[in-house]
Design a protein around this motif. Structure first.
Motif, mmCIF file in Angstrom:
data_model
loop_
_atom_site.group_PDB
_atom_site.id
_atom_site.type_symbol
_atom_site.label_atom_id
_atom_site.label_comp_id
_atom_site.label_asym_id
_atom_site.label_seq_id
_atom_site.Cartn_x
_atom_site.Cartn_y
_atom_site.Cartn_z
ATOM 1 N N GLU A 261 47.741 29.145 90.685
ATOM 2 C CA GLU A 261 46.692 30.013 90.156
ATOM 3 C C GLU A 261 46.870 30.166 88.657
ATOM 4 N N GLY B 223 33.397 37.094 84.112
ATOM 5 C CA GLY B 223 34.567 37.562 83.361
ATOM 6 C C GLY B 223 35.831 37.051 84.044
ATOM 7 N N VAL B 224 36.778 36.525 83.268
ATOM 8 C CA VAL B 224 38.012 35.946 83.823
ATOM 9 C C VAL B 224 39.225 36.484 83.071
ATOM 10 N N THR B 225 40.295 36.789 83.829
ATOM 11 C CA THR B 225 41.583 37.094 83.191
ATOM 12 C C THR B 225 42.597 36.051 83.640
ATOM 13 N N PHE B 226 43.307 35.444 82.685
ATOM 14 C CA PHE B 226 44.271 34.391 82.987
ATOM 15 C C PHE B 226 45.687 34.963 83.105
ATOM 16 N N VAL B 227 46.593 34.132 83.659
ATOM 17 C CA VAL B 227 47.957 34.611 83.904
ATOM 18 C C VAL B 227 48.749 34.827 82.615
ATOM 19 N N ASP B 228 48.261 34.314 81.485
ATOM 20 C CA ASP B 228 48.927 34.620 80.208
ATOM 21 C C ASP B 228 48.295 35.850 79.544
ATOM 22 N N ASN B 229 47.419 36.537 80.300
ATOM 23 C CA ASN B 229 46.702 37.729 79.848
ATOM 24 C C ASN B 229 45.583 37.428 78.854
ATOM 25 N N ARG C 64 46.209 43.397 86.340
ATOM 26 C CA ARG C 64 45.073 42.731 85.693
ATOM 27 C C ARG C 64 43.806 43.200 86.395
ATOM 28 N N ASP D 248 55.800 31.749 82.636
ATOM 29 C CA ASP D 248 55.794 33.173 82.324
ATOM 30 C C ASP D 248 57.188 33.740 82.039
ATOM 31 N N VAL E 242 39.414 36.514 74.312
ATOM 32 C CA VAL E 242 40.509 37.314 73.761
ATOM 33 C C VAL E 242 41.772 36.545 74.112
ATOM 34 N N PRO F 150 36.800 41.087 80.416
ATOM 35 C CA PRO F 150 37.541 41.990 81.316
ATOM 36 C C PRO F 150 38.508 42.900 80.546
ATOM 37 N N LYS G 237 37.117 38.212 87.472
ATOM 38 C CA LYS G 237 37.143 39.675 87.546
ATOM 39 C C LYS G 237 35.755 40.261 87.741
ATOM 40 N N ARG H 128 42.019 34.596 87.388
ATOM 41 C CA ARG H 128 41.208 35.146 88.464
ATOM 42 C C ARG H 128 39.874 35.646 87.907
ATOM 43 N N ARG I 48 41.685 36.411 78.131
ATOM 44 C CA ARG I 48 40.485 36.799 78.887
ATOM 45 C C ARG I 48 39.242 36.103 78.346
ATOM 46 N N PHE I 49 38.342 35.753 79.274
ATOM 47 C CA PHE I 49 37.083 35.104 78.915
ATOM 48 C C PHE I 49 35.903 35.940 79.384
ATOM 49 N N SER I 50 34.848 35.884 78.597
ATOM 50 C CA SER I 50 33.550 36.347 79.054
ATOM 51 C C SER I 50 32.599 35.171 78.873
#
Lengths: 193, 145
Positions: free
Chosen positions: B24, B67-73, A192, B93, B112, A83, B29, B27, B75-77
């Motif tokens: 959470e 694809g996922v973005t986590f709350v610590d920014n 985000r 946070d 990432v 993403p 994406k 999320r 990211r996974f694919s």
């Protein structure tokens, strides 16, 4: 029976040998590293420190090899589908108020452009150290809510947005107590995608 | 009076519990092809916008990607034919303290790293069937055939 066991063992060895980690350049340039740890003890077995090198996993040691340049890497699609990087917008306020500075109007306009109805949004308010902590907690939340209100006015659904204030706990510029500091009177909006 | 006060406390406890349980951590994406999220015993189709929790397991079929973005920014694919568990995820946070452990049982994972790896040495970890990896501020891909 023995053949089955041998085949299973061979498959296991092949499977182990082909687990791998490949380090890539960071998006902004440069690179970090990936450490390989012993899964039982956490002891460091080695690390991969050069971009575009690959290390097989499951061995006692770590040996990173350069990727073959004549072959398309297997992970092209995987990397392309990470993403987008979250973006942070910062708006500043006049002392003791929820009024954004004249300079921050352009940031607000940019935010309106960037936001989409399904964007994941986190709005966090901050203050400088003028005034007591309780008052600043309240003011920081009010600043964050004010930005939500301004953005909602352009018709965006804001129900799922996270809106919080951190008072004077998270100063951008470290100061003593009671210091009027523009850089600390701010709201940070993270999108985000 | 005292009873009312106790009832108030109980209500506060009941109100606050779900917030903790439903925290959470990230999320979804993007989704392509067959992809699902297993929470406890229930599997639901993966959809963009779905909020993820600790212990969720992300699974993809042979044409699936997530694809996922986590709350610590971070990211996974997640690639096809994968099974990836969000085994541990803690992040404050305000202080940016935290740690995470992701388990890749099979398939492929592009990472990432985010604030957790940036602020805490070796706190972002990825486990494969044979190994344990620690991100030191970086982008990398893992393959578990």
């Amino acid at each position: 029976m023995r053949a089955v066991v041998a085949a299973a063992a061979a498959a296991l060895v092949a499977g182990c040998a082909s687990q791998s980690v490949t380090l890539l350049n960071n998006e902004g340039g440069g690179q970090g590293a990936v450490a390989v740890l012993d899964p039982e003890t956490g002891r460091e077995l080695g690390q991969v420190t050069t971009a575009d090198t690959e290390a097989s996993l499951g061995r006692g040691s770590v040996e990173a090899k350069a990727l073959r340049k004549d072959r398309k890497p297997w992970f092209g699609d995987l990397v392309a589908r990470v993403p987008y990087a979250p973006e942070t917008y910062v708006l500043y306020f006049y002392e003791g108020t929820t009024d954004i500075t004249a300079e921050s109007e352009s940031v607000l306009a940019a935010l309106r452009e960037a936001l989409k109805p399904d964007s994941e949004v986190q709005i966090t308010g901050h203050t400088d150290t003028v005034g007591d902590a309780a008052l600043n907690d309240r003011l920081s939340v009010e600043r964050a809510q004010q930005i939500r209100t301004l953005l909602a006015a352009s018709g965006l659904p804001t129900d799922g947005w996270k809106v919080t204030g951190r008072g004077e706990r998270e100063l951008l510029v470290a100061t003593g107590d009671g210091v009027d500091e523009q850089a600390n009177r701010r709201v940070e909006v993270v999108i985000r995608y | 009076m005292r009873r009312a006060w106790v009832a108030g406390l109980l209500m506060a406890a009941m109100l606050s519990t779900p917030t903790v349980a439903l925290a959470e951590i990230g999320r979804i994406k993007t989704v392509v092809g067959a992809a699902s999220v297993v929470r406890g015993k229930a599997a639901t189709p993966a959809t963009p916008g779905l909020q993820l929790q600790v212990s969720d397991v992300l699974q993809t079929g042979k044409d699936g990607r997530i694809g996922v973005t986590f709350v610590d920014n971070s990211r996974f694919s997640i690639g096809p034919n994968s099974r990836v568990s969000l085994t541990q995820f803690e992040f404050d946070d305000t202080t940016h303290r935290g740690k995470s452990l992701t388990t890749v049982d099979r398939g492929s994972l592009g990472v990432v790293s985010g604030q957790i790896a940036k602020e805490n040495k070796d706190a972002m970890r990825v486990r494969t069937p044979t190994s344990l990896l620690a991100a030191r501020g970086t982008r990398f891909v893992v393959k578990v055939p």
